[in-house]
Design a protein around this motif. Structure first.
Motif, short mmCIF file in Angstrom:
data_model
loop_
_atom_site.label_atom_id
_atom_site.label_comp_id
_atom_site.label_asym_id
_atom_site.label_seq_id
_atom_site.Cartn_x
_atom_site.Cartn_y
_atom_site.Cartn_z
N GLN A 321 46.80 102.77 98.77
CA GLN A 321 47.03 103.43 99.89
C GLN A 321 46.23 104.55 99.63
N VAL A 322 45.59 105.11 100.89
CA VAL A 322 44.71 106.18 100.74
C VAL A 322 45.34 107.26 102.11
N ASP A 323 45.89 108.42 101.58
CA ASP A 323 46.24 109.52 102.64
C ASP A 323 45.27 110.49 102.61
N VAL A 324 44.68 110.67 103.95
CA VAL A 324 43.77 111.63 104.01
C VAL A 324 44.12 112.89 104.63
N SER A 325 45.58 113.12 104.85
CA SER A 325 45.90 114.13 105.44
C SER A 325 46.05 115.52 104.94
N GLY A 326 45.73 115.45 103.44
CA GLY A 326 45.91 116.68 102.84
C GLY A 326 44.45 117.21 102.65
N LYS A 327 44.21 118.36 101.70
CA LYS A 327 43.05 118.96 101.48
C LYS A 327 42.04 117.95 100.88
N ARG A 328 42.79 117.04 99.84
CA ARG A 328 41.84 115.83 99.40
C ARG A 328 42.55 114.61 99.61
N PRO A 329 41.86 113.32 99.75
CA PRO A 329 42.41 112.27 100.06
C PRO A 329 43.18 111.85 98.85
N MET A 330 44.44 111.39 98.97
CA MET A 330 45.51 110.92 97.78
C MET A 330 45.13 109.26 97.63
N PHE A 331 44.92 108.92 96.71
CA PHE A 331 44.72 107.40 96.31
C PHE A 331 45.76 107.17 95.40
N THR A 332 46.68 106.15 96.10
CA THR A 332 47.71 105.36 95.11
C THR A 332 47.46 103.86 95.03
N ALA A 333 47.81 103.52 94.02
CA ALA A 333 47.77 101.97 93.74
C ALA A 333 48.51 101.56 92.64
N GLN A 334 48.89 100.39 93.01
CA GLN A 334 49.62 99.41 92.16
C GLN A 334 48.73 98.11 92.08
N LEU A 335 48.33 97.82 90.67
CA LEU A 335 47.23 96.89 90.18
C LEU A 335 47.73 96.13 89.01
N LEU A 336 47.39 94.81 89.25
CA LEU A 336 47.91 93.83 88.27
C LEU A 336 46.67 92.97 87.88
N SER A 337 46.45 92.75 86.69
CA SER A 337 45.32 91.69 86.28
C SER A 337 46.00 90.56 85.32
N ARG A 338 46.18 89.44 85.67
CA ARG A 338 46.49 88.44 84.87
C ARG A 338 45.67 88.21 83.61
N ARG A 339 44.31 88.27 83.80
CA ARG A 339 43.22 88.19 82.78
C ARG A 339 42.55 89.33 82.82
N LEU A 340 42.28 90.28 82.01
CA LEU A 340 41.25 91.45 82.14
C LEU A 340 40.27 91.23 81.13
N ASP A 341 39.00 91.15 81.50
CA ASP A 341 37.93 91.16 80.61
C ASP A 341 37.76 92.63 80.12
N PHE A 342 37.87 92.80 78.76
CA PHE A 342 37.75 94.46 78.46
C PHE A 342 36.52 95.03 78.70
N ASP A 343 35.65 94.61 78.63
CA ASP A 343 34.33 95.25 78.83
C ASP A 343 34.11 95.53 80.28
N ASP A 344 34.95 95.08 80.90
CA ASP A 344 34.94 95.67 82.60
C ASP A 344 35.44 96.70 82.70
N LEU A 345 36.27 97.30 81.76
CA LEU A 345 36.63 98.92 81.80
C LEU A 345 35.64 99.71 81.06
N ALA A 346 34.28 99.18 80.85
CA ALA A 346 33.29 100.11 80.13
C ALA A 346 32.84 101.17 81.24
N GLY A 347 33.09 101.14 82.51
CA GLY A 347 32.73 102.00 83.68
C GLY A 347 33.46 103.38 83.40
N PHE A 348 34.75 103.31 82.92
CA PHE A 348 35.88 104.41 82.77
C PHE A 348 35.20 105.38 81.72
N LEU A 349 34.24 104.67 80.68
CA LEU A 349 33.98 105.43 79.44
C LEU A 349 32.38 105.87 79.79
#
Length: 661
Positions: A321-349
């Protein structure tokens, strides 16, 4: 009775039969007949162009002109045709003309004309050219005509059906750097459609969407529906902007204001980060992705519900969900991965994903991975974008049931809760199940000023030694659990810069367990013993205690206590690990507890870099054995580590007070 006298006047029919118009009457009637004939022969409907132009101009609030001929066919339906028509634009527009057409034919119902209302049953336009644009102040668009009389339930004109032949539609929004040029043509409504339904149009267009190259094709409802901002506008379109592609099927209400959506949206691209210029969502870099879900919008709230798909080699599902009513957009998410390839998280680093084998990555990421492979450094040094970290707020919960990380110690699962508030990012928690234990983290990154101020608290509990190195044959049969705590505080805009300036503590330890004797003999460089175990069966050696305690200042880890004690060998160490230049300088002093004629018993120097470490005997340190022997009697693990030592239910660790014996 006397009979009536016959009348002196002849009967009426007889009188009419014998009537002869006068010469004057015959002249008048002849003149009228001639005038009517001349009118029929020479009548020109163009005489009514002026009144018609004024009527349309009054109804729309825009100047309307007919540059060609006007013609009318009378009958049960009145058909008005005109060549060379044009409609002026809104007063604020820099474009003088909003629309034009080579020819327009209008079927009009005659009865509503008696009530001064115009009911257009159908309009057929040949080569129409329509220009739609948003107002500079964002208050609306040029498709909004003059104000309706609030006292009227309906406007005085109505258009029911529109047929377009070789049309063109252009849409511009200068503030959003958007310009789209679309070719469109009406197609027959599908089976089951109402006979009076306005025909949908086939569309194909190109241009720019928020500065990115844009292409569009598919089918949409008649452009006529764009004027009715309260009626959902049906679309079935495929669009691309840059490397991002979307397929949408559903309805939009007032599409040029984008206030109400309800479409099935398939979204794919090379990098989630590309959505930032297109949608304003500051998502981290990712491998190529493909998602499919229901996109809804109601006013300021967007929802992407029940989506499923893949990001890189990981599956991903959830609700956003993205709420754009405020000063900045508010991004809210509930995410699930049954199988996560760890190197796909490299972008966070700030690092690209793995690219070898069948790993999924885009062309730019493959190039970055090749550059990193050629670089002598290991820690990611790509800077975080402070503008993005301050562009939106977020509350994201992401759970992964299983993690695939073949190049790392066994990682079982993940539970991450990310909060971003006005540039302050918190991961509370960031937890991984690792080798039967847990690595629990709390990370705080303050991007409200430059450089980013980062604090991390990491606790390691119950990590099982044999599962940690499950792929190593030397770990088979090993027993032991590792625990510890890490606290770091650094400043910098990349992972490398943060660690290179960090202060804090790093402490890890293990209680009683067992490990391969071959490892111990190799560590002590006992050649005879090592050859014996290589040529025969290995055996397990009990471990009494192992620990490493480092203080960290300005990115340099300095050992405060470093030891490994077994019934076969004692290893004590000292030295530094420089997180800034990624160098190692550790001296490990092994002392085998058995006798062997080929035992070198020399210290080991661990040097080199994180990416290319080196292990070599330090022959210059052979003369300090006496000092080492004295040191072994006094070394003890840090008290804080004792609580982390685990060996199993009901068993005590063999460290602390017993260690000095």
């Amino acid at each position: 009775m006397n009979a009536p006298e016959p009348s002196s006047k002849p009967p009426r029919t007889q009188r009419l039969r014998h009537w002869r118009p006068s010469r004057t009457t015959r002249f008048v009637l002849g003149a009228l007949g001639m005038a009517l004939l001349l009118l029929l022969v020479f009548f020109d409907w163009n005489w009514f162009k002026g009144p018609l132009e004024r009527a349309v101009s009054s109804a729309t609030g825009r100047e309307f002109r007919i540059d060609g001929d006007l013609d009318v066919d009378l009958g049960r339906t009145i058909t008005v045709s005109a060549d060379g028509v044009r409609l002026s634009n809104a007063s604020w527009s820099k474009q003088a003309r909003m629309g034009s057409a080579d020819r327009v034919e209008i079927d009009i119902a005659p009865l509503p004309l008696l009530a001064l209302r115009l009911r257009m049953k159908e309009v057929r336009a040949t080569r129409p050219d329509l220009w739609l644009e948003t107002a500079p102040d964002g208050s609306g668009g040029n498709w909004e005509f003059g104000a309706r009389d609030d006292n009227e339930a309906t406007p005085r004109w109505r258009l029911e059906r529109l047929w377009i032949d070789q049309g063109r539609l252009r849409f511009t929004d200068a503030a959003e750097k958007t310009d789209i040029d679309i070719v469109l043509a009406s197609v027959a409504p599908g089976a089951g459609a109402r006979a009076d339904a306005s025909a949908p149009v086939a569309v194909a267009g190109k241009g720019h969407w928020r500065g990115a190259a844009f292409r569009l094709e598919g089918q949409a409802a008649s452009p006529l529906a764009l004027a009715d901002t309260d009626t959902p506008y049906r679309i079935d379109l495929d669009a691309s902007a840059g490397a991002t592609r979307a397929s949408a099927s559903g309805t939009l209400t007032n599409p040029f204001r984008f206030q109400t959506f309800d479409v099935q949206m398939r979204l794919q691209g090379q990098d989630l980060e590309d959505l930032y210029p297109l949608l304003g969502l500051a998502l981290p870099p990712s491998p190529p992705y493909r998602l499919d879900g229901r996109l809804r919008r109601n006013g300021d709230v967007w929802r992407y519900e029940g989506f499923k798909g893949t990001v890189g080699d990981s599956d991903l599902a959830g609700d956003v969900q993205v709420d754009v009513s405020g000063k900045r957009p508010m991004f809210t998410a509930q995410l699930l991965s049954r199988r996560l390839d760890f190197d796909d998280l490299a972008g966070f680093l700030g690092a690209p994903p793995s690219t070898g084998g069948e790993e999924t990555a885009n062309a730019q990421q493959k190039k970055q991975a090749a550059q990193r492979a050629a670089s002598p450094r290991l820690l990611p040094d790509t800077p975080y974008d402070l503008a993005k970290l301050n562009a939106m707020d977020a509350d994201v919960r992401w759970r992964a049931q299983k993690i695939h990380a073949p190049k790392l110690p066994m990682i079982d699962d993940m539970d991450a809760h990310l909060r971003l508030d006005a540039g302050l990012l918190r991961l509370e928690p960031l937890n991984f199940g690792v080798a039967g234990g847990d690595v629990r983290s709390t990370i705080r990154m303050d991007a409200r000023s430059e450089p980013i101020d980062t604090r991390a608290q990491i606790s390691v509990r119950g990590v099982e030694l044999p599962r940690l190195f499950a792929q190593s044959e030397l770990a088979q049969g090993a027993i032991g659990r590792i625990g510890g705590d890490i606290q770091l505080h650094g400043r910098g805009n990349s992972v490398a810069a943060i660690l290179g300036s960090a202060d804090g503590e790093v402490a890890l330890g293990m209680g009683r367990g067992r490990i391969s004797n071959l490892i111990m003999e190799l560590a002590g460089l006992d050649i005879a013993e090592s050859l014996k175990f290589l040529l025969t069966d290995d055996r397990q050696v009990p471990i009494r205690c192992a620990f490493a305690d480092f203080g960290v200042q300005d990115g340099v880890m300095t050992s405060r206590a470093l030891a490994f004690d077994s019934t076969d060998t004692i290893i004590v160490g000292e030295g530094t690990v420089d997180l800034g230049d990624e160098s190692l300088d550790l001296l490990l002093r092994p002392r085998p507890k058995d006798r062997s004629i080929l035992s070198l018993r020399s210290p080991l120097r661990v040097g080199g870099t994180f990416k290319d470490p080196s292990f070599r005997p330090d022959l210059a340190a052979l003369g300090v054995r006496g000092a080492i022997a004295l040191a072994l009697g006094s070394i003890t693990p840090p008290a804080a580590l004792l609580a982390t030592f685990e060996t199993g239910p009901g068993e005590d660790s063999d460290c602390g007070g017993q260690y000095a014996r």
